[in-house]
Design a protein around this motif. Structure first.
Motif, short mmCIF file in Angstrom:
data_model
loop_
_atom_site.label_atom_id
_atom_site.label_comp_id
_atom_site.label_asym_id
_atom_site.label_seq_id
_atom_site.Cartn_x
_atom_site.Cartn_y
_atom_site.Cartn_z
N HIS A 18 -3.06 9.04 -1.93
CA HIS A 18 -2.19 10.19 -2.18
C HIS A 18 -1.21 9.91 -3.31
O HIS A 18 -0.70 8.80 -3.45
CB HIS A 18 -1.40 10.55 -0.90
CG HIS A 18 -2.28 11.02 0.21
ND1 HIS A 18 -2.79 12.29 0.26
CD2 HIS A 18 -2.78 10.37 1.29
CE1 HIS A 18 -3.54 12.42 1.33
NE2 HIS A 18 -3.55 11.26 1.98
N THR A 19 -0.95 10.93 -4.12
CA THR A 19 0.04 10.78 -5.18
C THR A 19 1.41 11.20 -4.65
O THR A 19 1.52 12.06 -3.78
CB THR A 19 -0.33 11.66 -6.40
OG1 THR A 19 -0.43 13.02 -5.96
CG2 THR A 19 -1.64 11.22 -7.01
N VAL A 20 2.42 10.56 -5.20
CA VAL A 20 3.79 10.85 -4.78
C VAL A 20 4.61 11.13 -6.04
O VAL A 20 4.54 10.38 -7.01
CB VAL A 20 4.40 9.64 -4.02
CG1 VAL A 20 5.84 9.89 -3.65
CG2 VAL A 20 3.57 9.32 -2.80
N ALA A 21 5.38 12.21 -6.01
CA ALA A 21 6.22 12.54 -7.16
C ALA A 21 7.39 11.57 -7.24
O ALA A 21 8.00 11.22 -6.23
CB ALA A 21 6.74 13.97 -7.01
N LYS A 22 7.70 11.14 -8.46
CA LYS A 22 8.81 10.22 -8.68
C LYS A 22 9.94 11.00 -9.37
O LYS A 22 9.73 11.61 -10.41
CB LYS A 22 8.37 9.06 -9.56
CG LYS A 22 9.45 8.03 -9.77
CD LYS A 22 8.94 6.87 -10.60
CE LYS A 22 10.07 5.89 -10.86
NZ LYS A 22 9.63 4.79 -11.73
N PRO A 23 11.14 10.99 -8.79
CA PRO A 23 12.24 11.73 -9.39
C PRO A 23 12.71 11.09 -10.69
O PRO A 23 12.44 9.91 -10.93
CB PRO A 23 13.34 11.67 -8.32
CG PRO A 23 12.96 10.58 -7.41
CD PRO A 23 11.50 10.35 -7.54
N PRO A 24 13.41 11.84 -11.53
CA PRO A 24 13.93 11.29 -12.78
C PRO A 24 14.89 10.12 -12.52
O PRO A 24 15.53 10.05 -11.46
CB PRO A 24 14.68 12.45 -13.43
CG PRO A 24 14.32 13.67 -12.66
CD PRO A 24 13.76 13.24 -11.35
N ALA A 25 15.00 9.21 -13.49
CA ALA A 25 15.82 8.01 -13.34
C ALA A 25 17.27 8.34 -12.99
O ALA A 25 17.89 7.67 -12.15
CB ALA A 25 15.77 7.17 -14.62
N GLY A 26 17.84 9.37 -13.60
CA GLY A 26 19.23 9.75 -13.32
C GLY A 26 19.43 10.14 -11.87
O GLY A 26 20.44 9.80 -11.25
N LEU A 27 18.48 10.87 -11.32
CA LEU A 27 18.56 11.29 -9.93
C LEU A 27 18.42 10.08 -8.99
O LEU A 27 19.14 9.96 -8.01
CB LEU A 27 17.48 12.33 -9.62
CG LEU A 27 17.48 12.92 -8.22
CD1 LEU A 27 18.82 13.59 -7.91
CD2 LEU A 27 16.35 13.93 -8.08
N LEU A 28 17.51 9.17 -9.33
CA LEU A 28 17.35 7.95 -8.54
C LEU A 28 18.64 7.13 -8.55
O LEU A 28 19.07 6.60 -7.52
CB LEU A 28 16.21 7.10 -9.08
CG LEU A 28 14.80 7.52 -8.69
CD1 LEU A 28 13.77 6.65 -9.41
CD2 LEU A 28 14.60 7.43 -7.20
N GLU A 29 19.27 7.03 -9.71
CA GLU A 29 20.50 6.25 -9.83
C GLU A 29 21.63 6.91 -9.03
O GLU A 29 22.38 6.23 -8.33
CB GLU A 29 20.90 6.13 -11.30
CG GLU A 29 22.06 5.19 -11.51
CD GLU A 29 22.34 4.97 -12.99
OE1 GLU A 29 23.52 4.73 -13.30
OE2 GLU A 29 21.40 5.03 -13.80
N ALA A 30 21.75 8.23 -9.11
CA ALA A 30 22.79 8.94 -8.35
C ALA A 30 22.57 8.77 -6.85
O ALA A 30 23.52 8.55 -6.09
CB ALA A 30 22.79 10.43 -8.73
N PHE A 31 21.32 8.87 -6.43
CA PHE A 31 21.01 8.67 -5.01
C PHE A 31 21.35 7.25 -4.58
O PHE A 31 21.95 7.03 -3.53
CB PHE A 31 19.54 8.96 -4.74
CG PHE A 31 19.13 8.69 -3.32
CD1 PHE A 31 19.44 9.59 -2.31
CD2 PHE A 31 18.45 7.53 -2.99
CE1 PHE A 31 19.08 9.34 -1.00
CE2 PHE A 31 18.08 7.27 -1.68
CZ PHE A 31 18.40 8.18 -0.68
N SER A 32 20.97 6.28 -5.41
CA SER A 32 21.24 4.88 -5.10
C SER A 32 22.75 4.64 -4.98
O SER A 32 23.19 3.94 -4.06
CB SER A 32 20.65 3.98 -6.18
OG SER A 32 20.93 2.63 -5.90
N ASP A 33 23.53 5.20 -5.89
CA ASP A 33 24.99 5.04 -5.83
C ASP A 33 25.55 5.63 -4.54
O ASP A 33 26.40 5.03 -3.89
CB ASP A 33 25.66 5.70 -7.04
CG ASP A 33 25.36 4.97 -8.34
OD1 ASP A 33 24.88 3.82 -8.29
OD2 ASP A 33 25.60 5.57 -9.41
#
Length: 81
Positions: A18-33
């Protein structure tokens, strides 16, 4: 598909198809923070809970046996040993 006791479960080989969508780097960073603040607080609360549990387990038997006495809640010393 593997059969579980209550519901079927997928195995790793099947999940890899199955393929999984990867969010943009900025969104990943905001989520991580945002999640880092929460996990740090969770870790702190977990350690505090462990310390409080240990204090309870140490003090409660002593309080129940009379080894430690709660003498007064007015000023100064609260516990007397």
């Amino acid at each position: 598909m593997k059969e579980g006791s209550k519901m079927p479960r997928a195995d790793c080989k099947q999940m890899m198809q199955h393929t999984v969508a990867k969010p943009p780097a900025g969104l990943l960073e905001a989520f991580s923070d945002a999640i880092t603040v929460m996990t740090d607080q969770l870790r702190t609360l977990c350690f505090q809970s462990r310390r409080l549990r240990a204090a309870r387990d140490l003090l409660l038997p002593r309080l129940m046996s009379g080894e430690v006495e709660v003498s007064s809640l007015d000023g100064g010393e609260i516990l007397s040993v």
